[in-house]
Design a protein around this motif. Sequence first.
Motif, PDB file in Angstrom:
ATOM      1  N   PRO A 117       0.810  -1.229   0.000  1.00  0.00           N
ATOM      2  CA  PRO A 117       0.000   0.000   0.000  1.00  0.00           C
ATOM      3  C   PRO A 117       0.837   1.270   0.000  1.00  0.00           C
ATOM      4  O   PRO A 117       0.333   2.341  -0.360  1.00  0.00           O
ATOM      5  N   GLU A 118       2.125   1.172   0.364  1.00  0.00           N
ATOM      6  CA  GLU A 118       3.000   2.337   0.348  1.00  0.00           C
ATOM      7  C   GLU A 118       3.655   2.545  -1.014  1.00  0.00           C
ATOM      8  O   GLU A 118       4.424   3.493  -1.203  1.00  0.00           O
ATOM      9  N   LYS A 119       3.385   1.652  -1.948  1.00  0.00           N
ATOM     10  CA  LYS A 119       3.881   1.765  -3.323  1.00  0.00           C
ATOM     11  C   LYS A 119       5.414   1.848  -3.364  1.00  0.00           C
ATOM     12  O   LYS A 119       5.990   2.709  -4.019  1.00  0.00           O
ATOM     13  N   ARG A 120       6.068   0.937  -2.675  1.00  0.00           N
ATOM     14  CA  ARG A 120       7.524   0.919  -2.636  1.00  0.00           C
ATOM     15  C   ARG A 120       8.077  -0.193  -3.525  1.00  0.00           C
ATOM     16  O   ARG A 120       7.429  -1.228  -3.703  1.00  0.00           O
ATOM     17  N   PHE A 121       9.260   0.034  -4.088  1.00  0.00           N
ATOM     18  CA  PHE A 121       9.920  -0.996  -4.868  1.00  0.00           C
ATOM     19  C   PHE A 121      10.161  -2.209  -3.976  1.00  0.00           C
ATOM     20  O   PHE A 121      10.777  -2.093  -2.901  1.00  0.00           O
ATOM     21  N   SER A 122       9.686  -3.339  -4.397  1.00  0.00           N
ATOM     22  CA  SER A 122       9.846  -4.563  -3.618  1.00  0.00           C
ATOM     23  C   SER A 122      10.152  -5.690  -4.582  1.00  0.00           C
ATOM     24  O   SER A 122       9.260  -6.270  -5.194  1.00  0.00           O
ATOM     25  N   GLY A 123      11.437  -5.961  -4.751  1.00  0.00           N
ATOM     26  CA  GLY A 123      11.856  -6.971  -5.710  1.00  0.00           C
ATOM     27  C   GLY A 123      12.490  -8.164  -5.048  1.00  0.00           C
ATOM     28  O   GLY A 123      12.104  -8.566  -3.945  1.00  0.00           O
ATOM     29  N   SER A 124      13.513  -8.709  -5.697  1.00  0.00           N
ATOM     30  CA  SER A 124      14.177  -9.891  -5.162  1.00  0.00           C
ATOM     31  C   SER A 124      15.498  -9.560  -4.494  1.00  0.00           C
ATOM     32  O   SER A 124      16.203 -10.453  -4.033  1.00  0.00           O
ATOM     33  N   GLY A 125      15.845  -8.261  -4.414  1.00  0.00           N
ATOM     34  CA  GLY A 125      17.118  -7.887  -3.825  1.00  0.00           C
ATOM     35  C   GLY A 125      16.987  -7.175  -2.498  1.00  0.00           C
ATOM     36  O   GLY A 125      17.971  -6.650  -1.965  1.00  0.00           O
ATOM     37  N   GLY A 126      15.781  -7.136  -1.940  1.00  0.00           N
ATOM     38  CA  GLY A 126      15.554  -6.402  -0.709  1.00  0.00           C
ATOM     39  C   GLY A 126      15.347  -7.307   0.487  1.00  0.00           C
ATOM     40  O   GLY A 126      15.950  -8.368   0.618  1.00  0.00           O
ATOM     41  N   SER A 127      14.420  -6.896   1.365  1.00  0.00           N
ATOM     42  CA  SER A 127      14.230  -7.570   2.650  1.00  0.00           C
ATOM     43  C   SER A 127      13.350  -8.808   2.563  1.00  0.00           C
ATOM     44  O   SER A 127      13.204  -9.523   3.548  1.00  0.00           O
TER      45      SER A 127
ATOM     46  N   ASP B 173      10.239 -22.174  -8.504  1.00  0.00           N
ATOM     47  CA  ASP B 173      11.004 -21.933  -9.723  1.00  0.00           C
ATOM     48  C   ASP B 173      11.638 -20.551  -9.638  1.00  0.00           C
ATOM     49  O   ASP B 173      10.944 -19.542  -9.534  1.00  0.00           O
ATOM     50  N   GLN B 174      12.964 -20.506  -9.711  1.00  0.00           N
ATOM     51  CA  GLN B 174      13.689 -19.253  -9.589  1.00  0.00           C
ATOM     52  C   GLN B 174      13.344 -18.257 -10.696  1.00  0.00           C
ATOM     53  O   GLN B 174      13.479 -17.043 -10.521  1.00  0.00           O
ATOM     54  N   GLY B 175      12.924 -18.762 -11.853  1.00  0.00           N
ATOM     55  CA  GLY B 175      12.615 -17.883 -12.970  1.00  0.00           C
ATOM     56  C   GLY B 175      11.427 -16.981 -12.733  1.00  0.00           C
ATOM     57  O   GLY B 175      11.235 -15.998 -13.448  1.00  0.00           O
ATOM     58  N   LEU B 176      10.612 -17.263 -11.721  1.00  0.00           N
ATOM     59  CA  LEU B 176       9.399 -16.489 -11.458  1.00  0.00           C
ATOM     60  C   LEU B 176       9.616 -15.364 -10.457  1.00  0.00           C
ATOM     61  O   LEU B 176       8.672 -14.654 -10.114  1.00  0.00           O
ATOM     62  N   ARG B 177      10.852 -15.172  -9.985  1.00  0.00           N
ATOM     63  CA  ARG B 177      11.091 -14.146  -8.980  1.00  0.00           C
ATOM     64  C   ARG B 177      10.970 -12.748  -9.594  1.00  0.00           C
ATOM     65  O   ARG B 177      11.081 -12.565 -10.793  1.00  0.00           O
ATOM     66  N   GLU B 178      10.769 -11.773  -8.726  1.00  0.00           N
ATOM     67  CA  GLU B 178      10.650 -10.388  -9.161  1.00  0.00           C
ATOM     68  C   GLU B 178      12.029  -9.820  -9.497  1.00  0.00           C
ATOM     69  O   GLU B 178      13.065 -10.392  -9.150  1.00  0.00           O
ATOM     70  N   THR B 179      12.032  -8.686 -10.194  1.00  0.00           N
ATOM     71  CA  THR B 179      13.260  -7.968 -10.517  1.00  0.00           C
ATOM     72  C   THR B 179      14.046  -7.620  -9.250  1.00  0.00           C
ATOM     73  O   THR B 179      13.458  -7.311  -8.215  1.00  0.00           O
ATOM     74  N   ASP B 180      15.366  -7.647  -9.340  1.00  0.00           N
ATOM     75  CA  ASP B 180      16.223  -7.121  -8.277  1.00  0.00           C
ATOM     76  C   ASP B 180      16.396  -5.631  -8.535  1.00  0.00           C
ATOM     77  O   ASP B 180      16.993  -5.227  -9.532  1.00  0.00           O
ATOM     78  N   PHE B 181      15.870  -4.800  -7.648  1.00  0.00           N
ATOM     79  CA  PHE B 181      15.908  -3.362  -7.832  1.00  0.00           C
ATOM     80  C   PHE B 181      17.118  -2.690  -7.192  1.00  0.00           C
ATOM     81  O   PHE B 181      17.168  -1.456  -7.086  1.00  0.00           O
ATOM     82  N   GLY B 182      18.092  -3.456  -6.756  1.00  0.00           N
ATOM     83  CA  GLY B 182      19.332  -2.903  -6.259  1.00  0.00           C
ATOM     84  C   GLY B 182      19.118  -1.929  -5.111  1.00  0.00           C
ATOM     85  O   GLY B 182      18.393  -2.215  -4.149  1.00  0.00           O
ATOM     86  N   ALA B 183      19.738  -0.747  -5.221  1.00  0.00           N
ATOM     87  CA  ALA B 183      19.661   0.254  -4.153  1.00  0.00           C
ATOM     88  C   ALA B 183      18.282   0.897  -4.045  1.00  0.00           C
ATOM     89  O   ALA B 183      18.032   1.651  -3.095  1.00  0.00           O
ATOM     90  N   TRP B 184      17.400   0.600  -4.988  1.00  0.00           N
ATOM     91  CA  TRP B 184      16.064   1.189  -4.949  1.00  0.00           C
ATOM     92  C   TRP B 184      15.087   0.378  -4.103  1.00  0.00           C
ATOM     93  O   TRP B 184      13.957   0.828  -3.869  1.00  0.00           O
ATOM     94  N   GLU B 185      15.485  -0.787  -3.677  1.00  0.00           N
ATOM     95  CA  GLU B 185      14.583  -1.630  -2.891  1.00  0.00           C
ATOM     96  C   GLU B 185      14.077  -0.869  -1.661  1.00  0.00           C
ATOM     97  O   GLU B 185      14.848  -0.245  -0.931  1.00  0.00           O
TER      98      GLU B 185
END
Length: 466
Positions: free
Chosen positions: A276-286, A340-352
């Motif tokens: 709900p906070e509309k934050r980048f949440s990919g595969s490289g964060g928490s 399946d690892q192929g279904l993970r979200e993008t890694d957004f790096g420092a933007w996570e």
Amino acid sequence: MRELVVEADGGSRGNPGPAGYGAVVLDPATGETLAEAAEYIGVATNNVAEYKGLIAGLRAALDLAPDAVVRVRMDSKLVVEQMSGRWKIKHPDMKPLAAEAARAFPAARVRYEWIPRERNKHADRLANEAMDAGARGEQWSPRDTSAAQVAAALPPAGPPGDAAAGAAKARAALAGTNSPAAGSAGAAAATATPAVGDRSAGRGGTPSGGGWAQPPVPGTASQDPSAAEPAPAPAAPAAVPADAAAGAATGPTAGPDLSTPATFVLLRHGETALTPEKRFSGSGGSDPELSEAGRRQAAAVAEALAARGTIQHIVSSPLVRCRQTAETVAARLGLDVVVDQGLRETDFGAWEGLTFAEVRERHPEDLDAWLASPKAAPTGGGESFAAVARRVAAARDRLAAAHAGRTVLLVSHVTPIKTLVRLALGAPPESLFKMELSAASLSAVAYYADGNASVRLLNDTSHLRR
């Protein structure tokens, strides 16, 4: 009697894996290229791809000069020795291919020669072009010959995942306009343009794939332009082994495949605290867990799928929010969950964990580059959209081939799901701004053995309003 040279090759990225072949017909006196053929054939082994390359080359030679003699040159010792009759064909998958090759051109006028790989570069290049095209969701065509064309075919990128709100408007503002860049999901389907050779138009209502043939429930696609979010994808519809199938039909006279397709029911995970906070949440964060609201959403979708009763397998992204959603559904349906690892979200790096506005403030140049090119990665070693698109297309091929004729629930994220939908539609890049994908929403795509795909459902959230 005229002589022709056929050089052929095939390859598989995984063996078995996404595969393609290439073949070229040459004038032996001048070295002139008389004909080229290449095709992405879905998931197959190297040997299958090599045989299909041989068959395509022989057929091209027959079209050019039916009365010629043909010298076949290949770097596959197996194919050369088997077709020369010196090695016995033992593998059951090879026997019909060898028989087809023997019929493709009068066998008495064909002889085979082994050459080292470095002398088979033309056919090898064509095979790799075909596999590259397949990774983008396309079939090879003679114009597919440069990396620049590959890059140009990919769509402009925008913020995906849980960083949805305001993204399309932000892109419009960056472009110097005040007009919204998004609309309804129905508009995306209306503007879709099939690729050359696509024959899926008109089959979308075919009842199959476990009953996922009805149109989206009215009202489930948002009409609010500010809510739409873009996601990356290869540039054209899926020419997958339909993907259930190695060797999709591409000729204009090929008939439609009416067999039961592999059907992917695409479930976006339930909400997390970041959603709900509309934050980048990919595969490289928490790797956040589902929130209380997200757990309620997972339970609701589990009940809806149980009532429907068509899911036969469940495959999930490795991230916690997807696995928790998948496990809730699996417990209700009595099924196991495969990751399946192929279904993970993008890694957004420092933007996570950041909002779009926060990224704009802290990394404006990197954000501009990322919005402008699918090859650009987020700050701090994130994952480019081009890389994500290749990964998702490979997962699509692998899973559709493994589950031909079955209905499979894929629990994933915004970027992978929109990628699959966009590929299936063959829609232009801007259509990505006209789709919304809500938390715990359902979409569905059917993949036929002839390489066609049919979108059956998009962003259905009716189960969340009961």
